[in-house]
Design an enzyme around this catalytic site. Structure first.
Site, PDB file in Angstrom:
ATOM      1  N   CYS A 105       9.719  -8.495  -3.472  1.00  0.00           N
ATOM      2  CA  CYS A 105      10.819  -9.140  -4.177  1.00  0.00           C
ATOM      3  C   CYS A 105      10.486  -9.269  -5.671  1.00  0.00           C
ATOM      4  CB  CYS A 105      11.161 -10.533  -3.672  1.00  0.00           C
ATOM      5  SG  CYS A 105      11.592 -10.564  -1.936  1.00  0.00           S
ATOM      6  N   ASN A 122      10.579 -15.422  -4.492  1.00  0.00           N
ATOM      7  CA  ASN A 122       9.672 -14.364  -4.027  1.00  0.00           C
ATOM      8  C   ASN A 122       8.531 -15.067  -3.302  1.00  0.00           C
ATOM      9  OD1 ASN A 122       7.896 -12.177  -3.785  1.00  0.00           O
ATOM     10  ND2 ASN A 122       7.071 -12.489  -5.844  1.00  0.00           N
ATOM     11  N   GLY A 123       8.250 -14.656  -2.055  1.00  0.00           N
ATOM     12  CA  GLY A 123       7.161 -15.274  -1.304  1.00  0.00           C
ATOM     13  C   GLY A 123       7.642 -15.709   0.065  1.00  0.00           C
ATOM     14  N   GLU A 182      -6.682   8.919   2.050  1.00  0.00           N
ATOM     15  CA  GLU A 182      -5.665   8.692   1.015  1.00  0.00           C
ATOM     16  C   GLU A 182      -4.632   9.830   1.016  1.00  0.00           C
ATOM     17  OE1 GLU A 182      -4.621   6.370  -0.643  1.00  0.00           O
ATOM     18  OE2 GLU A 182      -3.532   7.233  -2.312  1.00  0.00           O
ATOM     19  N   GLU A 234       3.692   8.024   3.508  1.00  0.00           N
ATOM     20  CA  GLU A 234       4.579   7.036   2.891  1.00  0.00           C
ATOM     21  C   GLU A 234       5.737   7.662   2.121  1.00  0.00           C
ATOM     22  OE1 GLU A 234       1.473   5.631  -0.587  1.00  0.00           O
ATOM     23  OE2 GLU A 234       3.080   4.277  -0.088  1.00  0.00           O
ATOM     24  N   HIS A 270     -13.844  14.963  18.218  1.00  0.00           N
ATOM     25  CA  HIS A 270     -13.991  13.867  19.185  1.00  0.00           C
ATOM     26  C   HIS A 270     -12.633  13.338  19.654  1.00  0.00           C
ATOM     27  CE1 HIS A 270     -18.296  13.852  18.714  1.00  0.00           C
ATOM     28  NE2 HIS A 270     -18.161  13.799  17.394  1.00  0.00           N
TER      29      HIS A 270
END
Ligand code: F6R
Length: 598
Positions: free
Chosen positions: A2, A101-102, A471, A478, A494
């Site tokens: 937010c 926000n939170g 990464e 994403e 494995h």
């Protein structure tokens, strides 16, 4: 998580400032957006969807010269993205509008209490309890300022909150564990979750601390502490200009930021290399009190940088371990007064990392923030700060901040392990040019075109290249929404080998020609024998190219800096696959750049 913005002033109408500010904060969330204008009654406009949905829904007549207002861009936590759940929220009589926000930890208890008192809620959000609480204090005859403070006193959790009241040219704000920064303009005052929201208007800022309140009126800003006493604030000057937050002709911020990496790395290295001694010099770090082992805490991409650094520390004789911040607790990992805990966080606001750092502080350990954001929560919570100096990063997928974290952490590892090597310094000095060479000659786009319809993408690497593989996979998933996984190359046989097929390209990072390269080449052969396409990311020193379908070249170097250049190749592959697939590259679905909830 937010973005909030506020403005009061006489140089322009609040609507324009708020919309422009929100467009700079959309990286923090983009499920819905809204504004509230105090003009003099409260006017709220809000809409599910990206900011553009709100802009199209705003009546022309609204774009006038309102003196004060607040705005919000949302990343949903309580309640799905909808017009009703979008902020701002108001009390029943629309005397006050609030953005937040939170997370309000005790919202259910407050909601039950307010509901029992006869208040009807319009949304499923935790935020809506705040305007209703304020409304109830107004009913008791409190002033706007008193009612705002009384309501905040009842709220537990993490928050940055801003409010406007009818007939009051004032923006009220409070902060606890979520970022809030004030901007001081010539004829107006700004507040926001992050500086890009108002950098176009002013570079003079005040960072609010936890427990502080702010009151912005057209002629002044007053900051008070939790007891109401006026705080003697420090005005800081931000060293970027508004140009840095534009796209500069690139189609996406992500591509621009990938291309900014040579500059970012030069900034990170500036003044920190000592050519003659082969050492590094990091402001304040050499005076830090600490003993091994070093614990690094971080999330997501930053965790990959931390894992890369932990290996380097160990290589250079200092025991070190990287932890996912969300898994780190001071009870399980005993910390003592001489422990060193390093928080790696580009935003400096990630809730999981901040919690881990606060626990470390409580245990009396020395804490060090490795961050990009001056004045961020991490920078202010930790005993010391090492800035990575990457400049503003707007794309949600971290790119240049990762490269800058890698370099800053290499410097830190060299400093704390007292590793002196002229060769290392020379190599660090050339990293920006090596990255530029990769950007100039990369074949990532054609590889992306060939494999854009793959079922899944796998990434393998050993030792310093294992975090690069992790990464590479994170970036791919994403922004392309395709399945991708990164493995330590030795782990492939494995279990994961069962997944490979001609529709699952494997990207293998192999540099040099020593035993580590040999072993990874062995893994490449295992994959190739199963008709799986292999793309080798290599400096060409070994013969891995013979077994690969394609090669993405990186300049020859030690295994250490190739972890930076190889990653740039993988960033480009993900970017171009996502571009081919028409994905929302800068704002991937369900994500946000600064994750301020645990
Ligand atoms: C991925 C990404 C995230 C962040 C993670 C931690 O591209 O950006 O995985 O790395 O949310 O963020 P910071 O570094 O701000 O603590």
């Amino acid at each position: 998580m937010c973005g909030i913005v506020g403005y009061v002033g006489t140089d322009q109408g609040a609507t324009d400032v708020l919309l422009e500010g929100l467009s700079q904060l959309e990286y923090r969330g983009y499920d819905s957006a809204g504004v509230a204008l105090a003009d003099p009654s409260i006017e709220v406009h809000k809409k599910a969807g990206e900011l553009s949905s709100l802009e199209s829904a705003l009546p022309e007549s609204q774009l006038g010269d309102e003196p004060a207002g607040i705005g919000h861009t949302r990343w949903s936590t309580h309640g799905a993205p909808s017009d009703a759940n979008a902020h701002p929220h108001t009390d029943e009589l629309e005397r006050v509008a609030v953005v937040h926000n939170g997370i309000i930890g005790n919202y259910q208890e407050l909601r039950d209490e307010l509901t029992t008192a006869g208040i009807e809620f319009d949304s499923e959000t935790d935020t809506e309890v705040i305007p209703h609480l304020i409304g109830s204090f107004l009913e008791q005859g409190q002033t706007n300022a008193e009612a705002f403070r009384s309501a905040i006193d009842r709220v537990e959790g993490s928050y940055a909150i801003a409010a406007v009241f009818e007939g009051d040219e004032t923006v009220y704000a409070a902060r606890n564990e979520s970022p809030l920064v004030l901007g001081l303009g010539e004829n107006g005052y700004y507040l926001a979750s992050d500086v890009p929201a108002f950098i176009e208007y002013t570079d003079r800022v005040i960072y609010l601390d936890d427990g502080e309140f702010a009151r912005l009126t057209p002629d002044r800003v007053v900051v008070t502490d939790d007891t109401g006493d006026v705080v003697d604030t420090t005005i800081e000057t931000i060293a970027w200009d508004s140009e840095e937050t534009g796209k500069s002709g690139y189609d996406h911020y992500m591509l621009k930021e990938i291309h900014e990496q040579p500059t970012a790395l030069r900034q990170c290295l500036r003044g920190r290399l000592e050519e003659l001694s082969g050492g590094v010099s990091l402001e304040n770090i050499d005076e830090m009190d600490w003993n091994p082992p070093i614990r690094l805490v971080a999330c997501g991409t930053s965790y990959h940088a931390a894992a890369f650094a932990a290996r380097l520390f160990r290589d250079w004789g200092v025991p070190a371990q990287a932890f996912l911040a969300s898994e780190f607790t001071a009870t399980e990992i005993p910390l003592s007064a001489d422990s060193l805990v390093v928080g790696v966080t580009q935003s400096g606001e990630t809730a999981d990392t901040m919690r881990a750092l606060r626990e470390a502080n409580r245990a009396g350990s020395t804490t060090l923030a490795v961050t990009n954001v001056v004045g961020s929560s991490a920078a202010r919570t930790c005993d010391e700060v090492l800035y990575i100096r990457a400049g503003p990063e707007i794309g949600v997928a971290a790119t240049k901040t990762f490269a800058s974290q890698q370099v800053a952490l290499m410097l830190l590892a060299a400093e704390l392990s007292n590793h002196r090597s002229r060769e290392l310094i020379r190599e660090l000095r050339t990293v920006p040019d090596q990255v530029q060479a990769v950007l100039d000659n990369s074949r990532a786009k054609e590889i992306a075109t060939e494999y854009r319809n793959a079922d899944a993408y796998f990434f393998i690497g050993r030792k310093h290249h294992r975090p690069v593989a992790l990464e590479g996979a994170l970036k791919m998933k994403e922004i392309t929404y395709k399945h991708a996984e990164g493995f330590a190359a030795g782990e492939l046989k494995h279990g994961p080998l069962a997944l490979v097929s001609e529709k699952t390209p494997v990207f293998a990072v192999v540099t040099g020609d020593g035993p580590i390269a040999e072993k990874t080449i062995g893994n490449v052969k295992e994959v190739e024998a199963r008709d799986t396409p292999v793309i080798a990311v290599t400096d060409g020193v070994s013969d891995v190219g013979r077994y690969a379908d394609h090669v993405l070249e990186v300049p020859p170097s030690t295994g250490i800096t190739s972890a930076i250049t190889a990653n740039v190749q993988l960033q480009l592959v993900s970017y171009w696959v996502a571009n081919e697939l028409g994905r929302s590259i800068d704002k991937p679905r369900h994500l946000a750049k600064s994750v301020t909830v645990e």
